[in-house]
Design an enzyme around this catalytic site. Sequence first.
Site, PDB file in Angstrom:
ATOM      1  N   ASN A  45       0.950  -1.119  -0.023  1.00 20.95           N
ATOM      2  CA  ASN A  45       0.009  -0.083  -0.030  1.00 20.95           C
ATOM      3  C   ASN A  45       1.034   1.143  -0.061  1.00 20.95           C
ATOM      4  O   ASN A  45       2.022   1.430   0.590  1.00 20.95           O
ATOM      5  CB  ASN A  45      -1.161   0.070   1.064  1.00 20.95           C
ATOM      6  CG  ASN A  45      -0.417  -0.370   2.545  1.00 20.95           C
ATOM      7  OD1 ASN A  45       0.571  -1.057   2.590  1.00 20.95           O
ATOM      8  ND2 ASN A  45      -1.074   0.281   3.607  1.00 20.95           N
ATOM      9  N   GLU A  47       0.175   5.233   0.535  1.00 25.02           N
ATOM     10  CA  GLU A  47      -0.588   6.158   1.036  1.00 25.02           C
ATOM     11  C   GLU A  47      -0.314   7.657   0.689  1.00 25.02           C
ATOM     12  O   GLU A  47       0.923   7.842   0.088  1.00 25.02           O
ATOM     13  CB  GLU A  47      -0.893   6.150   2.848  1.00 25.02           C
ATOM     14  CG  GLU A  47      -1.315   4.764   3.136  1.00 25.02           C
ATOM     15  CD  GLU A  47      -1.584   4.788   4.744  1.00 25.02           C
ATOM     16  OE1 GLU A  47      -0.964   5.371   5.507  1.00 25.02           O
ATOM     17  OE2 GLU A  47      -2.424   3.719   5.001  1.00 25.02           O
ATOM     18  N   CYS A  56      -4.239   0.690  -2.375  1.00 22.37           N
ATOM     19  CA  CYS A  56      -4.056  -0.495  -1.474  1.00 22.37           C
ATOM     20  C   CYS A  56      -2.951  -1.416  -2.328  1.00 22.37           C
ATOM     21  O   CYS A  56      -2.622  -1.254  -3.538  1.00 22.37           O
ATOM     22  CB  CYS A  56      -5.281  -1.364  -1.748  1.00 22.37           C
ATOM     23  SG  CYS A  56      -6.820  -0.622  -0.774  1.00 22.37           S
ATOM     24  N   GLU A  58      -3.032  -4.551  -3.252  1.00 22.71           N
ATOM     25  CA  GLU A  58      -3.491  -5.256  -4.510  1.00 22.71           C
ATOM     26  C   GLU A  58      -3.699  -4.551  -5.773  1.00 22.71           C
ATOM     27  O   GLU A  58      -3.311  -4.815  -6.954  1.00 22.71           O
ATOM     28  CB  GLU A  58      -4.907  -5.860  -4.066  1.00 22.71           C
ATOM     29  CG  GLU A  58      -5.055  -6.762  -3.008  1.00 22.71           C
ATOM     30  CD  GLU A  58      -5.539  -5.879  -1.524  1.00 22.71           C
ATOM     31  OE1 GLU A  58      -4.959  -4.861  -1.466  1.00 22.71           O
ATOM     32  OE2 GLU A  58      -6.160  -6.400  -0.892  1.00 22.71           O
ATOM     33  N   CYS A  96     -10.329  -5.060  -0.209  1.00 23.72           N
ATOM     34  CA  CYS A  96     -11.333  -4.000  -0.189  1.00 23.72           C
ATOM     35  C   CYS A  96     -12.352  -4.303  -1.491  1.00 23.72           C
ATOM     36  O   CYS A  96     -11.766  -4.867  -2.489  1.00 23.72           O
ATOM     37  CB  CYS A  96     -11.039  -2.725   0.119  1.00 23.72           C
ATOM     38  SG  CYS A  96     -10.280  -1.851  -1.331  1.00 23.72           S
ATOM     39  N   CYS A  99     -10.482  -2.778  -4.615  1.00 24.15           N
ATOM     40  CA  CYS A  99      -9.378  -3.891  -5.127  1.00 24.15           C
ATOM     41  C   CYS A  99     -10.103  -5.147  -5.807  1.00 24.15           C
ATOM     42  O   CYS A  99      -9.397  -5.694  -6.558  1.00 24.15           O
ATOM     43  CB  CYS A  99      -8.306  -4.295  -3.910  1.00 24.15           C
ATOM     44  SG  CYS A  99      -7.624  -3.233  -3.384  1.00 24.15           S
TER      45      CYS A  99
HETATM   46  N1  THU Z   1      -5.391  -1.583   2.312  1.00 26.18           N
HETATM   47  C1  THU Z   1      -4.920  -2.471   1.447  1.00 26.18           C
HETATM   48  O1  THU Z   1      -3.718  -1.997   1.009  1.00 26.18           O
HETATM   49  N2  THU Z   1      -5.450  -3.613   0.898  1.00 26.18           N
HETATM   50  C2  THU Z   1      -6.958  -3.695   1.466  1.00 26.18           C
HETATM   51  O2  THU Z   1      -7.221  -4.720   0.496  1.00 26.18           O
HETATM   52  C3  THU Z   1      -7.385  -3.216   2.528  1.00 26.18           C
HETATM   53  C4  THU Z   1      -6.804  -1.947   2.852  1.00 26.18           C
HETATM   54  C5  THU Z   1      -4.669  -0.545   2.983  1.00 26.18           C
HETATM   55  C6  THU Z   1      -5.244   0.871   2.672  1.00 26.18           C
HETATM   56  C7  THU Z   1      -4.568   1.673   3.864  1.00 26.18           C
HETATM   57  O3  THU Z   1      -3.316   2.085   3.364  1.00 26.18           O
HETATM   58  C8  THU Z   1      -4.445   1.008   4.887  1.00 26.18           C
HETATM   59  O4  THU Z   1      -4.618  -0.559   4.467  1.00 26.18           O
HETATM   60  C9  THU Z   1      -5.435   1.044   5.893  1.00 26.18           C
HETATM   61  O5  THU Z   1      -6.593   0.914   5.520  1.00 26.18           O
END
Ligand code: THU
Length: 145
Positions: A45, A47, A56, A58, A96, A99
Site C-alpha cells: 500500500n 498512502e 491498496c 492489491e 477491499c 481491489c
Molecule cells: N489496504 C490495502 O492495502 N488493501 C486492502 O485490501 C485493505 C486496505 C490498505 C489501505 C490503507 O493504506 C491501509 O490498508 C489501511 O486501510
Amino acid sequence: MSVPDRDSLVAAARAAAGGAYAPYSRFHVGAALAFADGTVLTGSNVENASYGLSLCAETVAAARALNDGRRGGLVAVAVIGGAVDAVGQGAPVTPCGRCRQVLNELAQLGGTDPVIWCAGGDGVLELRLSALLPHAFGPASLTPQ
Ligand code: THU
C-alpha cells in the site's frame, strides 16, 4: 498452468508488505499475484497526505501487472497485513471492494477465477474471487452481445 504453493505466495506478500508507505494508518499490507506462467508480482500500500488518494497493495500489484503487459493468466493472490510491527498476526486481510474490482479486470481478461489467500494470525482464509465479487462487471460486460 502453474498454481503456486500457498505458503510461498503468502511469504511473497509478507515480504512485499515491508515496502509499504503507510505513515498515516501505520497498517502495512502486501499482495502477491501469481500467474499461470509462474511469474509472481507484488505490491504494497502507498498512502498519501490526501488520505483518500491512497492505493491498496492489491491495486499496486495489479497495476504493475497490467503495466508489464499482462492481460490475464491470474491464478492466485495472497494478501497479508496488519500494524507495522504485527503484519499477519491479526484477522485475515480480505481485499477491499475497490481491489476486488481491480483484480477482476485481470482475471476476466484471461477467463480465470483466481484463488485468494487472505493470511491472518489464525491461518489462511481461502476464497475465490467470484465469491468475493459475485456477478462482477468487467471487460466482457462492455462487449456487444
Ligand atoms: N489496504 C490495502 O492495502 N488493501 C486492502 O485490501 C485493505 C486496505 C490498505 C489501505 C490503507 O493504506 C491501509 O490498508 C489501511 O486501510
